[in-house]
Design an enzyme around this catalytic site. Sequence first.
Site, PDB file in Angstrom:
ATOM      1  N   GLU A  43      26.085 116.702 -14.660  1.00 49.67           N
ATOM      2  CA  GLU A  43      26.978 115.975 -13.601  1.00 49.67           C
ATOM      3  C   GLU A  43      26.704 114.580 -13.668  1.00 49.67           C
ATOM      4  O   GLU A  43      26.719 113.979 -12.673  1.00 49.67           O
ATOM      5  CB  GLU A  43      26.705 116.542 -12.420  1.00 49.67           C
ATOM      6  CG  GLU A  43      27.273 118.053 -11.916  1.00 49.67           C
ATOM      7  CD  GLU A  43      28.906 118.062 -12.074  1.00 49.67           C
ATOM      8  OE1 GLU A  43      29.615 117.004 -12.145  1.00 49.67           O
ATOM      9  OE2 GLU A  43      29.537 119.106 -12.062  1.00 49.67           O
ATOM     10  N   HIS A  79      24.832 121.902  -3.933  1.00 54.36           N
ATOM     11  CA  HIS A  79      25.822 122.932  -3.803  1.00 54.36           C
ATOM     12  C   HIS A  79      25.316 124.256  -4.249  1.00 54.36           C
ATOM     13  O   HIS A  79      24.429 124.379  -5.175  1.00 54.36           O
ATOM     14  CB  HIS A  79      27.091 122.629  -4.526  1.00 54.36           C
ATOM     15  CG  HIS A  79      27.616 121.051  -4.156  1.00 54.36           C
ATOM     16  ND1 HIS A  79      27.298 119.965  -4.806  1.00 54.36           N
ATOM     17  CD2 HIS A  79      28.380 120.511  -3.407  1.00 54.36           C
ATOM     18  CE1 HIS A  79      27.923 118.851  -4.558  1.00 54.36           C
ATOM     19  NE2 HIS A  79      28.475 119.281  -3.412  1.00 54.36           N
ATOM     20  N   HIS A  92      28.819 120.987 -14.079  1.00 50.72           N
ATOM     21  CA  HIS A  92      28.132 122.157 -14.014  1.00 50.72           C
ATOM     22  C   HIS A  92      28.863 123.640 -14.503  1.00 50.72           C
ATOM     23  O   HIS A  92      28.152 124.587 -14.586  1.00 50.72           O
ATOM     24  CB  HIS A  92      27.596 122.171 -12.490  1.00 50.72           C
ATOM     25  CG  HIS A  92      26.321 122.820 -12.395  1.00 50.72           C
ATOM     26  ND1 HIS A  92      25.402 122.731 -11.390  1.00 50.72           N
ATOM     27  CD2 HIS A  92      25.505 123.289 -13.178  1.00 50.72           C
ATOM     28  CE1 HIS A  92      24.264 123.141 -11.692  1.00 50.72           C
ATOM     29  NE2 HIS A  92      24.331 123.724 -12.756  1.00 50.72           N
ATOM     30  N   ASP A 140      23.221 115.724  -8.543  1.00 53.91           N
ATOM     31  CA  ASP A 140      23.515 115.357  -7.118  1.00 53.91           C
ATOM     32  C   ASP A 140      22.732 116.427  -6.093  1.00 53.91           C
ATOM     33  O   ASP A 140      22.757 116.398  -4.857  1.00 53.91           O
ATOM     34  CB  ASP A 140      24.988 115.889  -6.936  1.00 53.91           C
ATOM     35  CG  ASP A 140      25.344 117.547  -6.709  1.00 53.91           C
ATOM     36  OD1 ASP A 140      24.493 117.962  -6.640  1.00 53.91           O
ATOM     37  OD2 ASP A 140      26.512 117.732  -7.049  1.00 53.91           O
ATOM     38  N   ASP A 147      27.547 126.666  -5.563  1.00 49.03           N
ATOM     39  CA  ASP A 147      28.149 126.974  -6.800  1.00 49.03           C
ATOM     40  C   ASP A 147      28.531 128.339  -6.912  1.00 49.03           C
ATOM     41  O   ASP A 147      28.420 128.992  -7.969  1.00 49.03           O
ATOM     42  CB  ASP A 147      27.582 126.386  -8.096  1.00 49.03           C
ATOM     43  CG  ASP A 147      27.760 124.835  -8.053  1.00 49.03           C
ATOM     44  OD1 ASP A 147      28.311 124.324  -7.459  1.00 49.03           O
ATOM     45  OD2 ASP A 147      26.951 124.202  -8.866  1.00 49.03           O
ATOM     46  N   HIS A 159      33.542 124.008 -11.769  1.00 43.45           N
ATOM     47  CA  HIS A 159      32.169 123.632 -11.781  1.00 43.45           C
ATOM     48  C   HIS A 159      31.500 123.805 -10.397  1.00 43.45           C
ATOM     49  O   HIS A 159      30.360 123.913 -10.119  1.00 43.45           O
ATOM     50  CB  HIS A 159      31.790 122.085 -11.872  1.00 43.45           C
ATOM     51  CG  HIS A 159      32.456 121.135 -10.841  1.00 43.45           C
ATOM     52  ND1 HIS A 159      31.816 119.845 -10.503  1.00 43.45           N
ATOM     53  CD2 HIS A 159      33.371 121.311  -9.631  1.00 43.45           C
ATOM     54  CE1 HIS A 159      32.516 119.267  -9.647  1.00 43.45           C
ATOM     55  NE2 HIS A 159      33.385 120.306  -8.980  1.00 43.45           N
ATOM     56  N   ASP A 168      20.239 121.759  -6.709  1.00 42.63           N
ATOM     57  CA  ASP A 168      21.734 121.633  -6.509  1.00 42.63           C
ATOM     58  C   ASP A 168      21.938 121.238  -5.201  1.00 42.63           C
ATOM     59  O   ASP A 168      21.324 121.791  -4.316  1.00 42.63           O
ATOM     60  CB  ASP A 168      22.434 122.638  -7.260  1.00 42.63           C
ATOM     61  CG  ASP A 168      23.830 122.133  -7.352  1.00 42.63           C
ATOM     62  OD1 ASP A 168      24.402 121.127  -6.560  1.00 42.63           O
ATOM     63  OD2 ASP A 168      24.751 122.565  -8.268  1.00 42.63           O
ATOM     64  N   ASP A 211      21.459 119.750 -11.397  1.00 43.28           N
ATOM     65  CA  ASP A 211      22.637 119.119 -10.918  1.00 43.28           C
ATOM     66  C   ASP A 211      21.979 117.785 -10.242  1.00 43.28           C
ATOM     67  O   ASP A 211      21.162 117.935  -9.280  1.00 43.28           O
ATOM     68  CB  ASP A 211      23.602 119.810 -10.205  1.00 43.28           C
ATOM     69  CG  ASP A 211      24.875 119.151 -10.021  1.00 43.28           C
ATOM     70  OD1 ASP A 211      24.654 117.832  -9.748  1.00 43.28           O
ATOM     71  OD2 ASP A 211      25.733 119.539  -9.575  1.00 43.28           O
TER      72      ASP A 211
END
Length: 301
Positions: free
Chosen positions: A273, A125, A100, A230, A127, A140, A123, A228
């Site tokens: 990712e 997360h 990312h 994830d 980030d 990332h 996402d 992302d």
Amino acid sequence: MKKLAISIIGVPLDLGQSRRGVDMGPSAIRYAGAVERIESLGHHVNDEGDILVDASTKNENKDLQLKNLNEVVRVDTKLAQKVAEIVTQKRFPLVFGGDHSIAIGTLAGLAEHYKNLGVIWYDAHADLNTADTSPSGNIHGMPLAVSIGLGHERLVNLYSDGPKVQPENVVIIGARSVDPGERALIKERGIKVFSMHEIDRYGMTAVMEQAMDYLRSRNVDGVHLSLDLDGLDPLYTPGVGTPVPGGISYRESHLAMEMLEDSGMITSAEFVEVNPILDAQNKTADVAVGLMGTLFGEKLL
């Protein structure tokens, strides 16, 4: 949906994190039939190949809190140049990652053309770490912080000086793993977050409606989707480097893409990712391509 001229750029970068394999993400996504899927919907697709990454530079700057800073900066600068060129040609930039950290380059290139860019950050997360708050030093985990002007000057000023996105123009969807420093920053900067709590409580339809209404209220002149894999629950996307249980479902994600397609708001996108080494039979890349199909207008009937 109107037929688009789409340019694909692969960024086989795995230097923004610590687990090898995500550099094969662009190849896995292509192997899963991304180009054919999008072309079947009537769009014109030009696959412009991959940005060259020098993996031999890994861990060259161990003295810094930011791992592989030099090569991440070089690759993201090349990506920014390419994205800016694609937008100049009035084509839709579609970026395949890679980790990312490539979003730093994507957003830097877009910022050359959009003065009030909106961002949907799909996402697990946030980030939003910097070198001071990151527990790992992995870049990332920093691209959104960098893009709103926080972090190492070489990253913040990549391609052009200063922030690329206003924090008030960012919407994070699906967050469920947020570090303490990121939590404070979200409150301080007024970043809009729809965590899994909101998705569970109100449903994806309400969340996406609110997210899009919010960006419209900000009078954005374009909207970038940074997805992302994830963000989805690892049940559906096992091939990611930082899986977090309890994520967005496969069906909820397709609904989100359907609503974004219906809105006509999305002007660029990246899917990041995908790590085939950690995957099962390219399942995660297949999901990424399926979501792209929906984003670009694929319908059941």
